[in-house]
Design a protein around this motif. Structure first.
Motif, PDB file in Angstrom:
ATOM      1  N   LEU A  18       0.964  -1.249  -0.152  1.00 27.28           N
ATOM      2  CA  LEU A  18      -0.133  -0.149  -0.041  1.00 27.28           C
ATOM      3  C   LEU A  18       0.584   1.143   0.006  1.00 27.28           C
ATOM      4  O   LEU A  18       0.563   2.120  -0.675  1.00 27.28           O
ATOM      5  CB  LEU A  18      -0.849  -0.077   1.228  1.00 27.28           C
ATOM      6  CG  LEU A  18      -2.104  -0.833   1.074  1.00 27.28           C
ATOM      7  CD1 LEU A  18      -2.853  -1.137   2.369  1.00 27.28           C
ATOM      8  CD2 LEU A  18      -2.833  -0.717  -0.033  1.00 27.28           C
ATOM      9  N   SER A  19       1.878   1.264   0.656  1.00 24.04           N
ATOM     10  CA  SER A  19       2.717   2.404   0.776  1.00 24.04           C
ATOM     11  C   SER A  19       3.531   2.547  -0.383  1.00 24.04           C
ATOM     12  O   SER A  19       3.773   3.801  -0.864  1.00 24.04           O
ATOM     13  CB  SER A  19       3.631   2.073   1.991  1.00 24.04           C
ATOM     14  OG  SER A  19       4.687   1.254   1.857  1.00 24.04           O
ATOM     15  N   SER A  20       3.764   1.604  -1.171  1.00 24.99           N
ATOM     16  CA  SER A  20       4.746   1.571  -2.391  1.00 24.99           C
ATOM     17  C   SER A  20       3.851   2.110  -3.424  1.00 24.99           C
ATOM     18  O   SER A  20       4.099   2.707  -4.400  1.00 24.99           O
ATOM     19  CB  SER A  20       5.318   0.310  -2.783  1.00 24.99           C
ATOM     20  OG  SER A  20       4.350  -0.801  -2.996  1.00 24.99           O
ATOM     21  N   VAL A  26       2.562   9.222  -6.284  1.00 25.92           N
ATOM     22  CA  VAL A  26       3.175  10.763  -5.950  1.00 25.92           C
ATOM     23  C   VAL A  26       4.263  10.945  -7.102  1.00 25.92           C
ATOM     24  O   VAL A  26       4.216  12.235  -7.572  1.00 25.92           O
ATOM     25  CB  VAL A  26       3.962  10.821  -4.524  1.00 25.92           C
ATOM     26  CG1 VAL A  26       4.658  11.998  -4.376  1.00 25.92           C
ATOM     27  CG2 VAL A  26       2.723  10.731  -3.609  1.00 25.92           C
ATOM     28  N   PHE A  27       5.029   9.956  -7.598  1.00 24.46           N
ATOM     29  CA  PHE A  27       6.089  10.162  -8.684  1.00 24.46           C
ATOM     30  C   PHE A  27       5.396  10.361 -10.018  1.00 24.46           C
ATOM     31  O   PHE A  27       5.952  11.164 -10.617  1.00 24.46           O
ATOM     32  CB  PHE A  27       6.890   8.935  -8.430  1.00 24.46           C
ATOM     33  CG  PHE A  27       7.919   9.103  -7.472  1.00 24.46           C
ATOM     34  CD1 PHE A  27       8.931  10.185  -7.332  1.00 24.46           C
ATOM     35  CD2 PHE A  27       8.209   8.003  -6.586  1.00 24.46           C
ATOM     36  CE1 PHE A  27       9.693  10.070  -6.232  1.00 24.46           C
ATOM     37  CE2 PHE A  27       9.265   7.888  -5.806  1.00 24.46           C
ATOM     38  CZ  PHE A  27       9.978   8.866  -5.323  1.00 24.46           C
ATOM     39  N   LEU A  28       4.391   9.767 -10.108  1.00 24.54           N
ATOM     40  CA  LEU A  28       3.569   9.853 -11.425  1.00 24.54           C
ATOM     41  C   LEU A  28       3.351  11.479 -11.382  1.00 24.54           C
ATOM     42  O   LEU A  28       3.254  12.137 -12.617  1.00 24.54           O
ATOM     43  CB  LEU A  28       2.454   8.930 -11.354  1.00 24.54           C
ATOM     44  CG  LEU A  28       1.591   8.998 -12.865  1.00 24.54           C
ATOM     45  CD1 LEU A  28       2.450   8.626 -13.988  1.00 24.54           C
ATOM     46  CD2 LEU A  28       0.417   8.129 -12.440  1.00 24.54           C
ATOM     47  N   VAL A  29       2.721  11.952 -10.654  1.00 23.55           N
ATOM     48  CA  VAL A  29       2.283  13.579 -10.505  1.00 23.55           C
ATOM     49  C   VAL A  29       3.396  14.331 -10.466  1.00 23.55           C
ATOM     50  O   VAL A  29       3.358  15.290 -11.482  1.00 23.55           O
ATOM     51  CB  VAL A  29       1.391  13.577  -9.110  1.00 23.55           C
ATOM     52  CG1 VAL A  29       1.210  15.129  -9.092  1.00 23.55           C
ATOM     53  CG2 VAL A  29       0.129  12.907  -9.009  1.00 23.55           C
TER      54      VAL A  29
END
Length: 100
Positions: A18-20, A26-29
């Motif tokens: 879930l955290s990954s 976040v990295f996609l944004v």
């Protein structure tokens, strides 16, 4: 029958995936934001000359712009009307073209 099994608040959320997944979001944004910033910064100088290449009759015709505004340099050549079906009709003016 006990209602202990139906309590949603007592579930364990120990799944490490879930955290990954949240990190991937976040990295996609961040990647999309960086691509948008690069695209805006590479749009070029608005006053830079523009070159257009238009294929016509099997040949490529190139038009070179100066980058300056063309305000006040043209003459009225006619009137264009948009019909209900979306087509546009150009009606040339009678007589020689004059500046308005």
């Amino acid at each position: 029958m006990s209602l202990k099994h139906f309590n949603i608040l007592e579930e364990d959320d120990d799944d490490p995936m879930l955290s990954s997944i949240n990190l991937v979001d976040v990295f996609l944004v961040l990647v999309v934001a960086l691509l948008a910033a690069v695209n805006l910064s590479s749009a070029g100088d608005p006053g830079a000359p523009v070159e257009l290449a238009i294929p016509e009759n099997g040949q490529e015709i190139r038009y070179q712009g100066t980058g300056d505004s063309g305000e006040g340099e043209g003459v009225r050549a006619g009137v264009a009307y948009r019909l209900r079906d979306g087509s546009i009709i150009y009606v040339p003016e009678d007589g020689p073209a004059t500046k308005p």
